[in-house]
Design a protein around this motif. Structure first.
Motif, PDB file in Angstrom:
ATOM      1  N   PHE A  10     -19.948  -5.584 -31.593  1.00 12.99           N
ATOM      2  CA  PHE A  10     -21.216  -6.267 -31.834  1.00 12.99           C
ATOM      3  C   PHE A  10     -22.019  -5.575 -32.933  1.00 12.99           C
ATOM      4  O   PHE A  10     -22.084  -4.340 -32.979  1.00 12.99           O
ATOM      5  CB  PHE A  10     -22.086  -6.264 -30.567  1.00 12.99           C
ATOM      6  CG  PHE A  10     -21.654  -7.229 -29.514  1.00 12.99           C
ATOM      7  CD1 PHE A  10     -21.841  -8.602 -29.673  1.00 12.99           C
ATOM      8  CD2 PHE A  10     -21.071  -6.778 -28.336  1.00 12.99           C
ATOM      9  CE1 PHE A  10     -21.457  -9.497 -28.687  1.00 12.99           C
ATOM     10  CE2 PHE A  10     -20.686  -7.662 -27.342  1.00 12.99           C
ATOM     11  CZ  PHE A  10     -20.876  -9.030 -27.516  1.00 12.99           C
ATOM     12  N   LEU A  11     -22.637  -6.365 -33.782  1.00 13.66           N
ATOM     13  CA  LEU A  11     -23.620  -5.869 -34.743  1.00 13.66           C
ATOM     14  C   LEU A  11     -24.929  -6.581 -34.462  1.00 13.66           C
ATOM     15  O   LEU A  11     -24.984  -7.817 -34.450  1.00 13.66           O
ATOM     16  CB  LEU A  11     -23.187  -6.143 -36.185  1.00 13.66           C
ATOM     17  CG  LEU A  11     -24.253  -5.843 -37.264  1.00 13.66           C
ATOM     18  CD1 LEU A  11     -24.588  -4.355 -37.306  1.00 13.66           C
ATOM     19  CD2 LEU A  11     -23.783  -6.327 -38.633  1.00 13.66           C
ATOM     20  N   ALA A  12     -25.996  -5.806 -34.261  1.00 12.52           N
ATOM     21  CA  ALA A  12     -27.297  -6.401 -33.961  1.00 12.52           C
ATOM     22  C   ALA A  12     -28.415  -5.530 -34.515  1.00 12.52           C
ATOM     23  O   ALA A  12     -28.208  -4.373 -34.895  1.00 12.52           O
ATOM     24  CB  ALA A  12     -27.469  -6.575 -32.453  1.00 12.52           C
TER      25      ALA A  12
ATOM     26  N   ASN B 126     -12.584  -7.158 -24.215  1.00 17.72           N
ATOM     27  CA  ASN B 126     -13.255  -5.873 -24.020  1.00 17.72           C
ATOM     28  C   ASN B 126     -14.197  -5.568 -25.178  1.00 17.72           C
ATOM     29  O   ASN B 126     -13.837  -5.737 -26.348  1.00 17.72           O
ATOM     30  CB  ASN B 126     -12.219  -4.741 -23.917  1.00 17.72           C
ATOM     31  CG  ASN B 126     -11.390  -4.846 -22.660  1.00 17.72           C
ATOM     32  OD1 ASN B 126     -11.918  -5.058 -21.572  1.00 17.72           O
ATOM     33  ND2 ASN B 126     -10.074  -4.708 -22.799  1.00 17.72           N
ATOM     34  N   VAL B 127     -15.392  -5.104 -24.859  1.00 18.89           N
ATOM     35  CA  VAL B 127     -16.345  -4.679 -25.880  1.00 18.89           C
ATOM     36  C   VAL B 127     -16.018  -3.238 -26.250  1.00 18.89           C
ATOM     37  O   VAL B 127     -16.077  -2.339 -25.400  1.00 18.89           O
ATOM     38  CB  VAL B 127     -17.795  -4.783 -25.377  1.00 18.89           C
ATOM     39  CG1 VAL B 127     -18.767  -4.270 -26.433  1.00 18.89           C
ATOM     40  CG2 VAL B 127     -18.128  -6.229 -25.003  1.00 18.89           C
ATOM     41  N   VAL B 128     -15.650  -3.007 -27.516  1.00 19.69           N
ATOM     42  CA  VAL B 128     -15.201  -1.680 -27.922  1.00 19.69           C
ATOM     43  C   VAL B 128     -16.252  -0.922 -28.731  1.00 19.69           C
ATOM     44  O   VAL B 128     -16.133   0.297 -28.898  1.00 19.69           O
ATOM     45  CB  VAL B 128     -13.889  -1.763 -28.733  1.00 19.69           C
ATOM     46  CG1 VAL B 128     -12.796  -2.409 -27.883  1.00 19.69           C
ATOM     47  CG2 VAL B 128     -14.080  -2.546 -30.027  1.00 19.69           C
TER      48      VAL B 128
ATOM     49  N   ALA C 133     -18.776  -9.753 -33.717  1.00 14.78           N
ATOM     50  CA  ALA C 133     -19.833 -10.721 -33.409  1.00 14.78           C
ATOM     51  C   ALA C 133     -21.151 -10.243 -34.011  1.00 14.78           C
ATOM     52  O   ALA C 133     -21.568  -9.102 -33.782  1.00 14.78           O
ATOM     53  CB  ALA C 133     -19.969 -10.884 -31.900  1.00 14.78           C
ATOM     54  N   ILE C 134     -21.784 -11.116 -34.765  1.00 16.04           N
ATOM     55  CA  ILE C 134     -23.029 -10.777 -35.456  1.00 16.04           C
ATOM     56  C   ILE C 134     -24.192 -11.492 -34.782  1.00 16.04           C
ATOM     57  O   ILE C 134     -24.198 -12.716 -34.655  1.00 16.04           O
ATOM     58  CB  ILE C 134     -22.959 -11.186 -36.939  1.00 16.04           C
ATOM     59  CG1 ILE C 134     -21.764 -10.504 -37.619  1.00 16.04           C
ATOM     60  CG2 ILE C 134     -24.253 -10.839 -37.658  1.00 16.04           C
ATOM     61  CD1 ILE C 134     -21.460 -11.053 -39.002  1.00 16.04           C
ATOM     62  N   VAL C 135     -25.174 -10.718 -34.339  1.00 15.75           N
ATOM     63  CA  VAL C 135     -26.390 -11.281 -33.742  1.00 15.75           C
ATOM     64  C   VAL C 135     -27.552 -10.779 -34.582  1.00 15.75           C
ATOM     65  O   VAL C 135     -27.932  -9.609 -34.500  1.00 15.75           O
ATOM     66  CB  VAL C 135     -26.551 -10.846 -32.271  1.00 15.75           C
ATOM     67  CG1 VAL C 135     -27.786 -11.486 -31.662  1.00 15.75           C
ATOM     68  CG2 VAL C 135     -25.305 -11.185 -31.465  1.00 15.75           C
ATOM     69  N   TRP C 136     -28.122 -11.661 -35.374  1.00 12.03           N
ATOM     70  CA  TRP C 136     -29.098 -11.197 -36.374  1.00 12.03           C
ATOM     71  C   TRP C 136     -30.179 -12.250 -36.605  1.00 12.03           C
ATOM     72  O   TRP C 136     -29.871 -13.431 -36.798  1.00 12.03           O
ATOM     73  CB  TRP C 136     -28.385 -10.903 -37.700  1.00 12.03           C
ATOM     74  CG  TRP C 136     -29.118  -9.934 -38.574  1.00 12.03           C
ATOM     75  CD1 TRP C 136     -30.027 -10.222 -39.546  1.00 12.03           C
ATOM     76  CD2 TRP C 136     -29.001  -8.511 -38.537  1.00 12.03           C
ATOM     77  NE1 TRP C 136     -30.490  -9.061 -40.125  1.00 12.03           N
ATOM     78  CE2 TRP C 136     -29.876  -7.991 -39.519  1.00 12.03           C
ATOM     79  CE3 TRP C 136     -28.267  -7.620 -37.772  1.00 12.03           C
ATOM     80  CZ2 TRP C 136     -30.020  -6.628 -39.753  1.00 12.03           C
ATOM     81  CZ3 TRP C 136     -28.399  -6.271 -38.003  1.00 12.03           C
ATOM     82  CH2 TRP C 136     -29.264  -5.772 -38.972  1.00 12.03           C
TER      83      TRP C 136
END
Length: 401
Positions: free
Chosen positions: A172-174, A199-201, A234-237
């Motif tokens: 994840f990038l946030a 899995n979130v790594v 996954a980009i949350v921005w």
């Protein structure tokens, strides 16, 4: 003298009645319904705020057939700019309730500012409809009974995204503030809730104003490159999206695919080079098929030469919630409004939404999209993979009511 008395008396009575009727009409004219709309019209999220205001005003126009009245009372919208600052948001909502005598308030753009506003609604015992801030805390730990949210929350975003990912590895990038951290927490919980085996790594948080993503992206690449496929970044921005800059670093070298969350149209216009990339989104003008959305799209194109955006639709949804509530409670009595709004359904450009009784979060569909390969014009950006109905989003109640 006597001959004119009968004429004088009726004339005097007529004037008296006319005066009394005129006085009564002015004295008892229904007062305006005052709605405060608070948005971060200055700062990094100003485009979101302006869309919200446009959608809100167009929504009231549509719902009142252009009269801008509810039950014979004129609507007065008081717009305030909190600049995305929590202290200012709190101050402006206080002014709206205490000085402007607002019957109901709507706002705001930043989750941080919205969270700061929640106790003010409780103090003044006035309804606050939250739009478009998404942090889970708003209808979770920080919630009170005067808070209703038409915007989706972080968990709804996350559940929609998780429904498209069944296995593999995720990074994840946030942004490093309430919205970003809340979204990633929700993302991890959503993967578990939907039964995903992904899995979130790695979780990467960058400052809100970051423009150079080289170091952040490389850390994500290193974490993902040897993990099981599919490897998803996954980009949350919120605001200017870093997808293009990260794509320029060629994540495909490591077998990594990008999964952008839906964004505003000017941002998604820059994604044309990534045809086939999939993600999930709150709203895209071409997806919902209903009368309200048809009107919004047609009118917005006519007035602005562009289709409505995510936050335009959100503003219209908030307007519909306010209109429906005030139609049910013409007095705008706060306690009666709360009672009427719990479990209340209302029409929106996305279709029907319902305020869940337990936490006043609007239950609503989300959309799984794919970036189009053949785009006919500058706004023909996405194709619908599937509408994800609210019934498939196992949204937990988080407020411990």
């Amino acid at each position: 003298m006597n001959s004119i008395r009968p004429l004088v008396k009726p004339l005097g009575l007529a004037l008296a009645f006319a005066f009394a009727a005129s006085f009564a009409g002015s004295a008892y004219a229904a007062p305006d319904l005052k709605i405060a709309l608070i948005a971060g019209k200055t700062g990094v999220l100003e485009s979101y705020a302006k869309e919200t205001e446009t959608g809100f005003m167009m929504g009231l126009e549509y719902l009142t057939n252009g009269t801008m009245q509810i039950g014979g009372r004129k609507i007065k919208v008081i717009v305030k700019d909190d600049q995305g600052k929590p202290d200012l948001g709190r101050t402006l909502l206080t002014e709206a309730y205490a000085d402007d005598k607002a019957d109901i308030a709507v706002g705001t753009t930043s989750s941080g500012s919205a969270i700061a506003m929640l106790p003010v609604a409780k103090e003044y015992k006035k309804v606050l409809v939250v739009e478009p801030a998404v942090a889970d805390e708003i209808t979770g730990a920080k919630w009170n009974k005067y808070i209703f949210r038409t915007a989706r929350n972080s968990t709804q975003d996350a559940l929609a995204a998780a429904s498209t990912l069944k296995a593999g590895s995720v990074g994840f990038l946030a942004q490093d503030y309430a919205f970003g951290r809340d979204a990633i927490k929700a993302g991890k919980e959503a993967l578990a809730a939907t039964g995903s085996k992904a899995n979130v790594v790695h979780e990467e948080y960058a400052p809100v104003t970051t423009t150079d993503f080289t170091a952040s992206a490389q850390r994500l690449f290193d974490a993902l490159k040897d993990k099981p496929q599919p490897r998803v970044l996954a980009i949350v921005w919120a605001g200017p999206n870093p997808m293009n800059k990260i794509a320029d670093m060629k994540p495909e070298r490591y077998g990594i695919v990008l999964a952008p969350g839906g964004n505003i149209l000017p941002v998604m216009k820059t994604w044309k080079g990534y045809a086939g990339t999939e993600g999930t989104i709150y709203y895209y003008y071409g997806f919902p098929k209903n009368k309200m959305n048809d009107w919004l799209v047609a009118e917005h194109m006519k007035r602005f030469r562009s289709p409505p955006d995510m936050f335009t639709a959100g503003g219209m949804a908030a307007a519909s919630a306010v209109y429906t509530a005030l139609s049910k409670v013409p007095s705008a009595n706060s306690e009666q409004l709360v009672g009427a709004m719990e479990g209340m359904s209302f029409d929106t450009p996305k279709g029907k939404m319902t305020f869940r009784k337990e936490d006043h979060q609007a239950l609503q569909p989300m959309y799984h999209f794919r970036i189009k390969k053949n785009q006919k014009d500058e706004w023909d950006l996405l194709e619908l993979v599937r509408e994800i109905p609210a019934s498939e989003l196992p949204l937990p109640v988080q407020n411990k009511r």
